[in-house]
Design an enzyme around this catalytic site. Sequence first.
Site, PDB file in Angstrom:
ATOM      1  N   THR A   3       0.825  -1.211   0.000  1.00  0.00           N
ATOM      2  CA  THR A   3       0.000   0.000   0.000  1.00  0.00           C
ATOM      3  C   THR A   3       0.856   1.256   0.000  1.00  0.00           C
ATOM      4  O   THR A   3       0.611   2.202  -0.759  1.00  0.00           O
ATOM      5  CB  THR A   3      -0.909   0.013   1.246  1.00  0.00           C
ATOM      6  OG1 THR A   3      -1.688  -1.169   1.273  1.00  0.00           O
ATOM      7  CG2 THR A   3      -1.807   1.229   1.249  1.00  0.00           C
ATOM      8  N   THR A   4       1.892   1.268   0.857  1.00  0.00           N
ATOM      9  CA  THR A   4       2.760   2.438   0.972  1.00  0.00           C
ATOM     10  C   THR A   4       3.537   2.675  -0.312  1.00  0.00           C
ATOM     11  O   THR A   4       3.946   3.800  -0.601  1.00  0.00           O
ATOM     12  CB  THR A   4       3.716   2.262   2.165  1.00  0.00           C
ATOM     13  OG1 THR A   4       2.960   1.882   3.313  1.00  0.00           O
ATOM     14  CG2 THR A   4       4.484   3.533   2.481  1.00  0.00           C
ATOM     15  N   TYR A  32     -13.014  -4.263  -2.898  1.00  0.00           N
ATOM     16  CA  TYR A  32     -14.214  -3.921  -3.648  1.00  0.00           C
ATOM     17  C   TYR A  32     -15.199  -5.080  -3.787  1.00  0.00           C
ATOM     18  O   TYR A  32     -16.398  -4.915  -3.588  1.00  0.00           O
ATOM     19  CB  TYR A  32     -13.889  -3.360  -5.039  1.00  0.00           C
ATOM     20  CG  TYR A  32     -15.118  -2.811  -5.739  1.00  0.00           C
ATOM     21  CD1 TYR A  32     -15.655  -1.583  -5.366  1.00  0.00           C
ATOM     22  CD2 TYR A  32     -15.753  -3.543  -6.727  1.00  0.00           C
ATOM     23  CE1 TYR A  32     -16.805  -1.095  -5.963  1.00  0.00           C
ATOM     24  CE2 TYR A  32     -16.901  -3.061  -7.338  1.00  0.00           C
ATOM     25  CZ  TYR A  32     -17.428  -1.841  -6.950  1.00  0.00           C
ATOM     26  OH  TYR A  32     -18.569  -1.366  -7.542  1.00  0.00           O
ATOM     27  N   TYR A  76      -2.930 -10.260   4.463  1.00  0.00           N
ATOM     28  CA  TYR A  76      -2.958  -8.872   4.917  1.00  0.00           C
ATOM     29  C   TYR A  76      -4.401  -8.468   5.142  1.00  0.00           C
ATOM     30  O   TYR A  76      -5.190  -8.368   4.201  1.00  0.00           O
ATOM     31  CB  TYR A  76      -2.277  -7.981   3.879  1.00  0.00           C
ATOM     32  CG  TYR A  76      -2.208  -6.503   4.204  1.00  0.00           C
ATOM     33  CD1 TYR A  76      -2.423  -6.015   5.493  1.00  0.00           C
ATOM     34  CD2 TYR A  76      -1.907  -5.582   3.206  1.00  0.00           C
ATOM     35  CE1 TYR A  76      -2.349  -4.658   5.773  1.00  0.00           C
ATOM     36  CE2 TYR A  76      -1.828  -4.218   3.477  1.00  0.00           C
ATOM     37  CZ  TYR A  76      -2.058  -3.766   4.754  1.00  0.00           C
ATOM     38  OH  TYR A  76      -1.983  -2.426   5.018  1.00  0.00           O
ATOM     39  N   ARG A 121      -9.309  -0.291   4.419  1.00  0.00           N
ATOM     40  CA  ARG A 121      -9.033   0.003   3.016  1.00  0.00           C
ATOM     41  C   ARG A 121      -9.822  -0.894   2.063  1.00  0.00           C
ATOM     42  O   ARG A 121     -10.265  -0.458   1.007  1.00  0.00           O
ATOM     43  CB  ARG A 121      -7.534  -0.156   2.718  1.00  0.00           C
ATOM     44  CG  ARG A 121      -6.694   1.023   3.183  1.00  0.00           C
ATOM     45  CD  ARG A 121      -5.260   0.852   2.730  1.00  0.00           C
ATOM     46  NE  ARG A 121      -4.456   2.001   3.094  1.00  0.00           N
ATOM     47  CZ  ARG A 121      -4.280   3.088   2.341  1.00  0.00           C
ATOM     48  NH1 ARG A 121      -4.881   3.195   1.180  1.00  0.00           N
ATOM     49  NH2 ARG A 121      -3.524   4.077   2.761  1.00  0.00           N
ATOM     50  N   LYS A 144      -0.525 -10.191   8.406  1.00  0.00           N
ATOM     51  CA  LYS A 144      -0.274  -8.797   8.778  1.00  0.00           C
ATOM     52  C   LYS A 144      -1.607  -8.251   9.252  1.00  0.00           C
ATOM     53  O   LYS A 144      -2.560  -8.131   8.477  1.00  0.00           O
ATOM     54  CB  LYS A 144       0.252  -7.992   7.591  1.00  0.00           C
ATOM     55  CG  LYS A 144       0.445  -6.507   7.904  1.00  0.00           C
ATOM     56  CD  LYS A 144       0.832  -5.710   6.662  1.00  0.00           C
ATOM     57  CE  LYS A 144       0.912  -4.222   6.974  1.00  0.00           C
ATOM     58  NZ  LYS A 144       1.207  -3.402   5.770  1.00  0.00           N
ATOM     59  N   ILE A 170       5.270  -4.738   9.864  1.00  0.00           N
ATOM     60  CA  ILE A 170       5.461  -4.266   8.492  1.00  0.00           C
ATOM     61  C   ILE A 170       5.094  -2.796   8.535  1.00  0.00           C
ATOM     62  O   ILE A 170       3.939  -2.429   8.703  1.00  0.00           O
ATOM     63  CB  ILE A 170       4.617  -5.078   7.501  1.00  0.00           C
ATOM     64  CG1 ILE A 170       5.142  -6.532   7.486  1.00  0.00           C
ATOM     65  CG2 ILE A 170       4.675  -4.471   6.102  1.00  0.00           C
ATOM     66  CD1 ILE A 170       4.346  -7.485   6.616  1.00  0.00           C
TER      67      ILE A 170
END
Length: 296
Positions: free
Chosen positions: A46-47, A109, A135, A140, A164, A206
Amino acid sequence: MAIFTGAGVALVTPFHEDGSVNFDKLDELIDYHCENGTDSLIICGTTGESSTLSEEEHMECIKFAVERTKKRLPVIAGTGSNATYTTIDMSKEAVEYGVDGLLIVTPYYNKATQKGLAAHYKAVAEEAKAPIIMYSVASRTGLNIAPETAAELIRDVDNIVGIKEASGNIAQVAKIMYLTDGKADLYSGNDDQIVPLLSLGGKGVISVLSNVAPKETHDICAKFFAGDVKGACELQLKAIPLIEQLFCEVNPIPVKKAVNLMGMECGGLRMPLTEISPEHEKSLAQAMKDFGIKLA
């Protein structure tokens, strides 16, 4: 054996002024983390703005990270997608490049059922023969991995090794560890909860914070593992004001600005992300200085 213990950096992706990936700068970032205490490199998460990278760019970044890290650190590739077959294709390609593990976010989604979620991870694990860290970040993706689902997958699928956890729900994390007899490779997905998750048997974090404070984030984990829980707690608490500023706007807007304030010159963001507000930039810079980070 866990893919890594300690602090893995959720690495930013540097861009040129025209928006293309800056591989020379990515090379510098990889060296920086190899030399400053980071325990693992997580590429295209994501980052790293993975959702705005094309598949070609995505795979180029992963291949580049494996080649340039040269086994100095484990490399974990973010290969999650909202489509199972896309996730499989990217994961298999990343394994061919030699990654040490895969970080696979829940499909966003689509909002699959827990049954569908289990089927998704099992299908990926069957095709991509590498250790997989699930994850869970419902804020999100709109989809939480239930403790029972996580435990089932970790128990029944050999190469699904851990999770995670970014739900922020400590009770949920504790239940995952209870249902797996503490055998899940648990990583904090929240920099403000590293020590709490380590106390439940976690392997590390993480981390977004590691982009700007790699040694200190490593030390939070290292102190805890060495039995210096008080020292780990002190570092965790000291970092709270900075962590708050790193999330004053949606990640990775603040951290991309933070690495640039340090002089790393990693470029801007890809739309729809936009630059941090002047007010937040000012408070971020102050928090960095207060933490002892030297600005350019």
